[in-house]
Design a protein around this motif. Structure first.
Motif, PDB file in Angstrom:
ATOM      1  N   TYR A   1       0.549  -1.065   0.000  1.00 45.15           N
ATOM      2  CA  TYR A   1      -0.184  -0.177   0.102  1.00 45.15           C
ATOM      3  C   TYR A   1       0.783   1.156   0.054  1.00 45.15           C
ATOM      4  CZ  TYR A   1      -4.116  -2.826   0.670  1.00 45.15           C
ATOM      5  OH  TYR A   1      -5.069  -4.213   0.308  1.00 45.15           O
TER       6      TYR A   1
ATOM      7  N   PHE B  14      -6.760  -3.418   9.053  1.00 49.66           N
ATOM      8  CA  PHE B  14      -6.573  -4.834   8.968  1.00 49.66           C
ATOM      9  C   PHE B  14      -7.815  -5.696   9.797  1.00 49.66           C
ATOM     10  CE2 PHE B  14      -2.708  -3.683   6.907  1.00 49.66           C
ATOM     11  CZ  PHE B  14      -2.563  -3.361   5.533  1.00 49.66           C
TER      12      PHE B  14
ATOM     13  N   PHE C  75      -7.508  -7.716   4.679  1.00 47.83           N
ATOM     14  CA  PHE C  75      -7.977  -6.397   4.981  1.00 47.83           C
ATOM     15  C   PHE C  75      -9.265  -6.585   5.107  1.00 47.83           C
ATOM     16  CE2 PHE C  75      -9.329  -2.794   1.674  1.00 47.83           C
ATOM     17  CZ  PHE C  75      -8.479  -2.076   2.078  1.00 47.83           C
TER      18      PHE C  75
ATOM     19  N   ILE D  97      -5.504   3.045   5.852  1.00 48.12           N
ATOM     20  CA  ILE D  97      -5.368   1.149   5.542  1.00 48.12           C
ATOM     21  C   ILE D  97      -5.567   0.412   6.479  1.00 48.12           C
ATOM     22  CG2 ILE D  97      -3.620  -0.765   4.869  1.00 48.12           C
ATOM     23  CD1 ILE D  97      -5.091   0.962   2.755  1.00 48.12           C
TER      24      ILE D  97
ATOM     25  N   VAL E 198       0.495 -14.206   4.027  1.00 52.73           N
ATOM     26  CA  VAL E 198      -0.193 -14.626   5.920  1.00 52.73           C
ATOM     27  C   VAL E 198      -0.466 -13.756   7.160  1.00 52.73           C
ATOM     28  CG1 VAL E 198       0.694 -17.002   6.111  1.00 52.73           C
ATOM     29  CG2 VAL E 198       2.069 -14.817   7.601  1.00 52.73           C
ATOM     30  N   SER E 199      -0.082 -12.288   7.089  1.00 53.56           N
ATOM     31  CA  SER E 199      -0.698 -11.143   8.245  1.00 53.56           C
ATOM     32  C   SER E 199      -0.268 -10.398   7.456  1.00 53.56           C
ATOM     33  CB  SER E 199      -0.040 -11.623   9.186  1.00 53.56           C
ATOM     34  OG  SER E 199       1.432 -12.001   9.159  1.00 53.56           O
ATOM     35  N   TYR E 200      -1.389  -9.073   8.181  1.00 55.49           N
ATOM     36  CA  TYR E 200      -0.919  -7.283   7.934  1.00 55.49           C
ATOM     37  C   TYR E 200      -0.073  -7.156   9.237  1.00 55.49           C
ATOM     38  CZ  TYR E 200      -2.443  -8.991   3.693  1.00 55.49           C
ATOM     39  OH  TYR E 200      -3.346  -9.709   2.159  1.00 55.49           O
ATOM     40  N   GLU E 201       0.501  -5.930   8.958  1.00 48.84           N
ATOM     41  CA  GLU E 201       0.573  -5.240   9.801  1.00 48.84           C
ATOM     42  C   GLU E 201       0.959  -3.586   9.941  1.00 48.84           C
ATOM     43  OE1 GLU E 201       4.630  -6.898  12.524  1.00 48.84           O
ATOM     44  OE2 GLU E 201       5.093  -4.396  11.096  1.00 48.84           O
ATOM     45  N   LEU E 202       0.508  -3.037  10.564  1.00 50.41           N
ATOM     46  CA  LEU E 202       0.540  -1.122   9.991  1.00 50.41           C
ATOM     47  C   LEU E 202       1.864  -0.554  10.654  1.00 50.41           C
ATOM     48  CD1 LEU E 202      -3.129  -0.447  11.421  1.00 50.41           C
ATOM     49  CD2 LEU E 202      -2.043  -0.365   8.624  1.00 50.41           C
TER      50      LEU E 202
ATOM     51  N   LYS F 177       2.164   2.086   3.549  1.00 54.46           N
ATOM     52  CA  LYS F 177       1.100   2.649   4.661  1.00 54.46           C
ATOM     53  C   LYS F 177       0.990   1.463   5.030  1.00 54.46           C
ATOM     54  CE  LYS F 177      -2.101   4.818   1.676  1.00 54.46           C
ATOM     55  NZ  LYS F 177      -3.396   5.166   1.594  1.00 54.46           N
ATOM     56  N   ALA F 178       1.621   0.081   4.635  1.00 54.97           N
ATOM     57  CA  ALA F 178       1.270  -1.109   5.469  1.00 54.97           C
ATOM     58  C   ALA F 178       2.594  -1.819   5.186  1.00 54.97           C
ATOM     59  CB  ALA F 178      -0.123  -2.202   5.464  1.00 54.97           C
ATOM     60  N   PHE F 179       2.607  -2.951   6.467  1.00 58.37           N
ATOM     61  CA  PHE F 179       3.679  -4.261   5.913  1.00 58.37           C
ATOM     62  C   PHE F 179       2.339  -5.312   5.549  1.00 58.37           C
ATOM     63  CE2 PHE F 179       6.029  -1.242   7.948  1.00 58.37           C
ATOM     64  CZ  PHE F 179       7.187  -1.424   7.476  1.00 58.37           C
ATOM     65  N   ALA F 180       3.324  -6.519   4.510  1.00 56.93           N
ATOM     66  CA  ALA F 180       2.657  -8.005   5.191  1.00 56.93           C
ATOM     67  C   ALA F 180       3.470  -8.703   5.073  1.00 56.93           C
ATOM     68  CB  ALA F 180       1.699  -7.889   3.464  1.00 56.93           C
ATOM     69  N   PHE F 181       3.692  -9.897   5.925  1.00 55.19           N
ATOM     70  CA  PHE F 181       4.341 -11.220   5.994  1.00 55.19           C
ATOM     71  C   PHE F 181       3.899 -12.170   5.044  1.00 55.19           C
ATOM     72  CE2 PHE F 181       4.724  -8.917   9.428  1.00 55.19           C
ATOM     73  CZ  PHE F 181       5.774  -8.948  10.027  1.00 55.19           C
TER      74      PHE F 181
END
Lengths: 321, 245
Positions: free
Chosen positions: A136, B19, B26, B17, B212-216, A139-143
């Motif tokens: 984004y 989650f 999302f 954004i 698998v996952s998200y983080e702000l 604006k964010a991170f993904a794993f």
């Protein structure tokens, strides 16, 4: 086993972003008990290539063929794939860049390797291979878990740091077979601003917006940039008006940057501009409107007239050096 | 000439954004979805090329039923027909496989898309599709002209431009200023209702990555304001506190 790093070079030196990729690979290799081999394509001095060693490569494979000087994407992908097989690597690391992205995508299919771009940290390898990436537009991170045996990681600039405490690497010539079809897309000319600091590579950037009122006032931005050793950038309305060239436009649809310091002068901070700079470590905003949204994203700010502040700031920076 | 434009269905640039479900999904609440901004440039240029050279313009999205309004908008902008490959776009390789398979069957001369999506920002799909089809790929393309079988392009590189020539077929990842965005007019919106929107099923389910996952990111602290008559203070802070000078 080795981790292979694709390194880009310009004007006789390895790009800093590629050295960061080597540094990253060295840390990754240390976790996995591997070494780091870099591959470079096109004409460059051996001594300059040896510099990859200071960032952690033990060896550099060099395909010294001038046909590879310009960014011929298919040929680069083929040459790197051959280096990958020769080294017996399972992992390829490279810097995220215009050329890097294009080459990595083709390699991912060619090598049947899962590709993650915009990588910002070393992978977690406990029960899988989980990589943290920026999404984004910052604006964010993904794993994301890579599920294939072979892996490609494209590292985001300034995300992992650069360590240059190693020794020069040995350089070995590499022969590759490239079919004529790799050169179907031909580069006919290059129009590159010489002598300027490249915006995507810059550590400090001074950017101007409509608050500068016209191109005739750009010397104020350039003077501060020169004093700081910085590249210059601009907002979208400025490049749209033709005050500055398009390649200086910083923002979501322009160049996305990640310097240590971003100085924004007379830019209100539209969300599209912020999306292009939010990976900066520090942001300074100079604007006469105290309500400018950019102040919310800034670390330091001055409310005031750019025409008064810039000359004083330039003098203060010069006094420091 | 047969042109294929691949578009993404992404949250508007200004979306907040967030989650849900323990940072694994999302949060679409209140989010407006649009044609990816870079894809919008590709589509605008494709409409111009189709109008100049004749032929057809197909727009494609890999997505579930919720992306159809985005495809209808592309039809209103000027595409002749739309295709939705009915699948959740789980990763770049999956999406590229769908596009490459569809494009091979349709024998397209030119495949355009944005340089990257604005959600995952990978910028990989055009290169993957080109490799799968065995044709050249160029990105990010900021100028594209067709002269007979030759494509003349300008591509952005760090600190400047590169001019390239290639033969069709070709895949290009586009960005501004390749064309001005086109806004659908009433005639376009009306005609989009009757243009075909075909739904086809996905061909294979091969993926190489799984998110698998998200983080702000951590929230930013308040700005430190410095008096305009004391710029030396700013220089000191940049040198001693931020350590960037």
């Amino acid at each position: 086993m080795s981790i292979l790093v694709y390194i880009e070079h310009a004007e006789g030196a390895i790009k800093k972003t590629s050295l960061e990729a080597v540094s990253y690979a060295k840390e990754l290799a240390a976790l996995e008990g591997q070494d780091v081999v870099a591959v470079a394509l096109g004409t460059i001095e051996e001594s300059a290539l040896g510099q990859a060693g200071t960032a952690g490569a033990s060896k550099v494979l060099h395909v010294n063929d001038e046909k590879l000087n310009a960014g011929v994407i298919q040929a680069h992908a083929d040459a790197v794939a051959q280096a990958f097989e020769k080294v017996g690597a399972q992992t390829l690391v490279l810097a995220k860049s215009s050329l890097g992205d294009a080459v990595a995508a083709r390699l991912s299919v060619k090598l049947d390797a899962g590709l993650v771009s915009n990588v910002v940290a070393l992978p977690e390898t406990n029960g899988g291979y989980k990589v943290k990436r920026s999404i984004y537009t910052g604006k964010a991170f993904a794993f994301s878990e890579i599920t294939t045996d072979r892996k490609i990681l494209a590292v985001k600039k300034n995300a992992v740091g650069l360590k240059t405490d190693g020794d020069a690497a040995s350089v070995e010539a590499l022969e590759v077979n490239l079919p004529e079809s790799d050169f179907v897309a031909k580069i006919t000319a290059t129009d590159k601003a010489t002598g300027e600091i490249s915006l995507p590579e810059a550590d400090i950037i001074v950017s101007g917006g409509r608050g500068l009122k016209g191109p005739e006032n750009w010397n104020l931005i350039e003077d501060l940039a020169k004093a700081m050793g910085a590249a210059t950038g601009c907002s979208k309305p400025v490049s749209d008006s033709g005050w500055r060239p398009h390649h200086e436009h910083v923002g979501q649809t322009g160049v996305k940057v990640a310097p240590s310091l971003y100085v924004a002068v007379g830019i209100s901070g539209a969300i599209q501009h912020l999306a292009g700079v939010n990976a900066s470590k520090y942001i300074v905003v100079i604007n006469k409107d105290p309500e400018a949204p950019f102040f919310k994203a800034a670390d330091y700010g001055i409310v005031g007239d750019a025409f008064e502040i810039l000359p004083k700031l330039t003098e203060a920076v010069k006094a420091l050096k | 000439m047969k042109i294929l434009v691949c578009i993404t269905h992404v949250p508007d640039t200004t979306s907040k954004i967030q989650f849900t479900e323990n940072n694994t999904q999302f949060d679409k609440t209140g989010v407006q979805f649009i044609i990816g901004p870079y894809d919008d440039y590709a589509l605008a240029r494709a409409v111009e090329l189709r109008d100049q050279t004749g032929g057809s313009l197909t727009v494609l999205n890999v997505g579930e039923a919720e992306t159809e309004p985005t495809l209808r908008k592309a039809l209103a902008i000027g595409a002749d027909e739309a295709v939705r490959i009915n699948a959740f776009p789980s990763d770049s390789l999956f999406v590229a496989n769908q596009i490459a398979h569809y494009a091979k069957e349709g024998n397209y001369d030119l495949i355009l898309m944005g340089r990257e999506s604005i959600d995952f920002n990978g910028g990989m799909v055009h290169g993957m599709v080109a490799e799968m089809l065995g044709v050249p790929s160029v990105s990010p393309v900021m100028k594209l002209e067709i002269e007979g079988e030759t494509v003349k392009m300008a591509r952005e590189i760090e600190g400047g431009k590169e001019y390239l020539e290639a033969k069709l077929p070709l895949v290009a990842g586009c960005q501004e200023p390749i064309a001005e965005w086109k806004i659908p007019n009433m005639r376009g919106i009306m005609s989009a209702r009757t243009k075909p929107l075909n739904v086809v099923e996905a061909v294979n389910d091969k993926t190489a990555t799984k998110t698998v996952s998200y983080e702000l990111p951590p929230t930013k602290g308040a700005v430190k304001l410095i008096d305009k008559d004391n710029v030396e203070e700013l220089v000191k802070l940049l040198q001693n506190e931020a350590k960037v000078l």
